[in-house]
Design a protein around this motif. Structure first.
Motif, PDB file in Angstrom:
ATOM      1  N   UNK A 208     105.045  46.086 -13.101  1.00 52.60           N
ATOM      2  CA  UNK A 208     105.421  44.534 -13.300  1.00 52.60           C
ATOM      3  C   UNK A 208     106.297  44.190 -12.419  1.00 52.60           C
ATOM      4  N   UNK A 209     107.437  44.757 -12.184  1.00 51.51           N
ATOM      5  CA  UNK A 209     108.562  44.277 -11.315  1.00 51.51           C
ATOM      6  C   UNK A 209     108.139  44.388  -9.947  1.00 51.51           C
ATOM      7  N   UNK A 210     107.119  45.443  -9.572  1.00 50.44           N
ATOM      8  CA  UNK A 210     106.852  45.440  -8.122  1.00 50.44           C
ATOM      9  C   UNK A 210     105.772  44.474  -7.769  1.00 50.44           C
ATOM     10  N   UNK A 211     104.984  43.909  -8.950  1.00 50.98           N
ATOM     11  CA  UNK A 211     103.766  43.163  -8.403  1.00 50.98           C
ATOM     12  C   UNK A 211     103.632  41.803  -9.001  1.00 50.98           C
ATOM     13  N   UNK A 212     104.698  41.413  -9.815  1.00 46.33           N
ATOM     14  CA  UNK A 212     104.592  40.231 -10.623  1.00 46.33           C
ATOM     15  C   UNK A 212     105.050  39.088  -9.609  1.00 46.33           C
ATOM     16  N   UNK A 213     105.594  39.181  -8.530  1.00 44.41           N
ATOM     17  CA  UNK A 213     105.847  38.067  -7.485  1.00 44.41           C
ATOM     18  C   UNK A 213     104.686  37.504  -7.448  1.00 44.41           C
ATOM     19  N   UNK A 214     103.465  37.641  -7.579  1.00 46.95           N
ATOM     20  CA  UNK A 214     102.344  36.737  -7.334  1.00 46.95           C
ATOM     21  C   UNK A 214     101.950  35.936  -8.576  1.00 46.95           C
ATOM     22  N   UNK A 215     102.635  36.024  -9.587  1.00 45.37           N
ATOM     23  CA  UNK A 215     102.529  35.026 -10.791  1.00 45.37           C
ATOM     24  C   UNK A 215     103.164  33.825 -10.349  1.00 45.37           C
ATOM     25  N   UNK A 216     102.269  32.571 -10.547  1.00 43.24           N
ATOM     26  CA  UNK A 216     102.932  31.405 -10.406  1.00 43.24           C
ATOM     27  C   UNK A 216     103.301  30.473 -11.514  1.00 43.24           C
ATOM     28  N   UNK A 217     104.823  30.786 -11.947  1.00 43.00           N
ATOM     29  CA  UNK A 217     105.055  30.202 -13.089  1.00 43.00           C
ATOM     30  C   UNK A 217     105.093  28.732 -13.180  1.00 43.00           C
ATOM     31  N   UNK A 218     104.954  28.075 -12.107  1.00 44.35           N
ATOM     32  CA  UNK A 218     105.087  26.665 -12.020  1.00 44.35           C
ATOM     33  C   UNK A 218     103.997  26.050 -11.069  1.00 44.35           C
ATOM     34  N   UNK A 219     103.192  24.912 -11.238  1.00 48.41           N
ATOM     35  CA  UNK A 219     103.245  24.129 -12.660  1.00 48.41           C
ATOM     36  C   UNK A 219     102.591  25.207 -13.622  1.00 48.41           C
ATOM     37  N   UNK A 220     102.927  24.830 -14.941  1.00 48.04           N
ATOM     38  CA  UNK A 220     102.562  25.474 -16.004  1.00 48.04           C
ATOM     39  C   UNK A 220     102.356  24.672 -17.172  1.00 48.04           C
ATOM     40  N   UNK A 221     101.230  24.844 -17.790  1.00 49.13           N
ATOM     41  CA  UNK A 221     101.204  24.005 -19.140  1.00 49.13           C
ATOM     42  C   UNK A 221     100.533  24.998 -20.432  1.00 49.13           C
ATOM     43  N   UNK A 222     100.745  24.564 -21.610  1.00 55.88           N
ATOM     44  CA  UNK A 222     100.219  25.531 -22.817  1.00 55.88           C
ATOM     45  C   UNK A 222      99.606  24.390 -23.614  1.00 55.88           C
TER      46      UNK A 222
ATOM     47  N   UNK B  10      98.870  43.200 -17.182  1.00 54.41           N
ATOM     48  CA  UNK B  10      98.082  42.324 -16.115  1.00 54.41           C
ATOM     49  C   UNK B  10      98.716  42.687 -14.851  1.00 54.41           C
ATOM     50  N   UNK B  11      99.754  43.455 -14.792  1.00 48.52           N
ATOM     51  CA  UNK B  11     100.304  43.639 -13.414  1.00 48.52           C
ATOM     52  C   UNK B  11     100.249  45.370 -13.065  1.00 48.52           C
ATOM     53  N   UNK B  12      99.667  46.008 -14.377  1.00 49.47           N
ATOM     54  CA  UNK B  12      99.540  47.471 -13.959  1.00 49.47           C
ATOM     55  C   UNK B  12     100.279  48.226 -15.139  1.00 49.47           C
ATOM     56  N   UNK B  13      99.995  49.504 -15.480  1.00 44.63           N
ATOM     57  CA  UNK B  13     100.159  50.398 -16.706  1.00 44.63           C
ATOM     58  C   UNK B  13     101.630  50.763 -16.427  1.00 44.63           C
ATOM     59  N   UNK B  14     101.901  51.082 -15.221  1.00 43.11           N
ATOM     60  CA  UNK B  14     103.193  51.831 -14.980  1.00 43.11           C
ATOM     61  C   UNK B  14     104.405  51.096 -15.213  1.00 43.11           C
ATOM     62  N   UNK B  15     105.460  51.509 -15.874  1.00 45.67           N
ATOM     63  CA  UNK B  15     106.374  50.824 -16.278  1.00 45.67           C
ATOM     64  C   UNK B  15     107.235  49.898 -14.772  1.00 45.67           C
ATOM     65  N   UNK B  16     107.135  50.598 -13.765  1.00 42.55           N
ATOM     66  CA  UNK B  16     107.519  49.919 -12.505  1.00 42.55           C
ATOM     67  C   UNK B  16     106.672  48.759 -11.858  1.00 42.55           C
TER      68      UNK B  16
END
Ligand SMILES: Nc1nc2c(c(=O)[nH]1)N[C@H]1C(S)=C(S)[C@@H](COP(=O)(O)O)O[C@H]1N2
Ligand SMILES: [Mo]
Length: 322
Positions: A87-101, A79-85
């Motif tokens: 996710x660490x580079x781009x996942x700061x835009x993910x908002x893990x809160x608030x969250x529900x399942x 979801x953040x790209x296919x290179x191993x690096x």
């Protein structure tokens, strides 16, 4: 419904962390507890997440831990790209809160669980699991969480609940990779109900005593240690009990390469490469002659968890059910 879960597990002696290290680690974790469960309400990555040592026998391995730096910078999170690096580079835009399942499907008590409630659902444990990627590398990670069954049983699955389907978040505004067609989004994975209810299958909220970094699947993901890494879906938003075997995103992408079971098995090759050996991340470092000598490890049946999970597959042809 009646779900059969093995009553007790006997870890093989080589799997048990030496008692001294074990206790040191437990003391360190207890210290987090003394600070108060900061992680349970904190919104920032890196916050401490209190946990006690695992009570699940067989969940502790004595392999050297992968460094936190490696485990948080060499990732698969398409979801953040296919290179191993990526996710660490781009996942700061993910908002893990608030969250529900959302928990739904074949169950008596469907519902929506807020992250705050999930964090308090069961005692947090630290469990050191091996993670074996289908690509041929592996890590050893101290996860923090509790058995997935703790959540599943509260929904009271019906007798029609033969499988469980997990869906990850797919939000273009937070996840740049979702704009690409590399997989059919959202990321979907599945387990048979007895696999999902097995105590080793873990719902994970943290690693290395801290809240999960975004690139590792914040705020919650699976760790199913006897299966290839892709079965451990990240950033889960939906859990659905179903009667038919779910079709996972990877099976959709290449059915001959990624089967539903995807149990780690050194005797069943991937169509394009052998699965007999693996490269432990962090062990290949060194240059020149050192790098040449970097050893590959033998991959273990069910990733070393055969004593615990082998009976789930008794009588099954594991070449057919790859
Ligand atoms: N939603 C989602 N979950 C995912 C993936 C992914 O691309 N998207 N990659 C999988 C793969 S291939 C692996 S090996 C593990 C990697 O987990 P880690 O980055 O925490 O080591 O996550 C799995 N879960
Ligand atoms: Mo993977």
């Amino acid at each position: 419904m009646l779900i059969r879960v093995p009553a007790a597990f006997e870890p093989s002696p080589s799997e048990i962390t030496p008692r001294r290290l074990y206790l040191n680690r437990r003391d360190a974790l207890a210290a987090f507890g003394a600070l108060g469960s900061l992680g349970a309400t904190s919104a920032h990555a890196g916050a401490k997440l209190a946990a006690t040592r695992s009570s699940v026998a067989g969940a502790v391995v004595m392999d050297k831990l992968t460094t936190q730096a490696d485990a948080t910078s060499y990732n698969n999170f398409y979801e953040f790209g296919t290179d191993k690096a990526d996710p660490a580079r781009y996942a700061h835009t993910l908002k893990p809160r608030p969250w529900s399942v959302v928990v739904e499907g074949e169950c008596a008590k469907p519902g929506r669980f807020d992250l705050e409630a999930l964090l308090k659902l069961a005692p947090m444990e630290e469990r050191i699991y091996r993670l074996r990627c289908v690509e041929g590398w592996s890590m050893v990670i101290p996860w923090v969480g509790y058995s997935l069954s703790e959540l599943l049983k509260r929904a009271e699955p019906t007798s029609k609940a033969k499988y469980v389907e997990f869906t990850s978040l797919a939000d273009k505004s937070q996840m740049p990779g979702v704009r690409s067609g590399v997989l059919d989004w959202p990321y979907v994975e599945g387990l048979r109900i007895d696999e999902a209810m097995h105590p080793l299958a873990m719902l994970v909220y943290g690693m290395y005593g801290e809240v999960l970094p975004n690139q590792n699947g914040a705020p919650l993901r699976l760790a199913v240690p006897w299966k290839y890494g892709f079965k451990s879906a990240k950033s889960i938003v939906k859990i659905r009990f179903v009667e038919k075997e779910p079709v996972s995103s990877w099976t959709k992408a290449a059915q001959q390469e990624y089967g539903f079971y995807s149990n780690v098995n050194p005797n069943v090759s991937h169509p394009r490469w052998s699965q007999a050996t693996e490269r432990r991340i962090g062990e290949e470092s060194g240059s020149g002659f050192g790098a040449l000598l970097a050893r590959r490890r033998q991959t273990l049946m069910f990733n070393g968890y055969e004593a615990q999970v082998g009976q789930l597959y008794a009588g099954m042809d594991l070449k057919k059910n790859y």
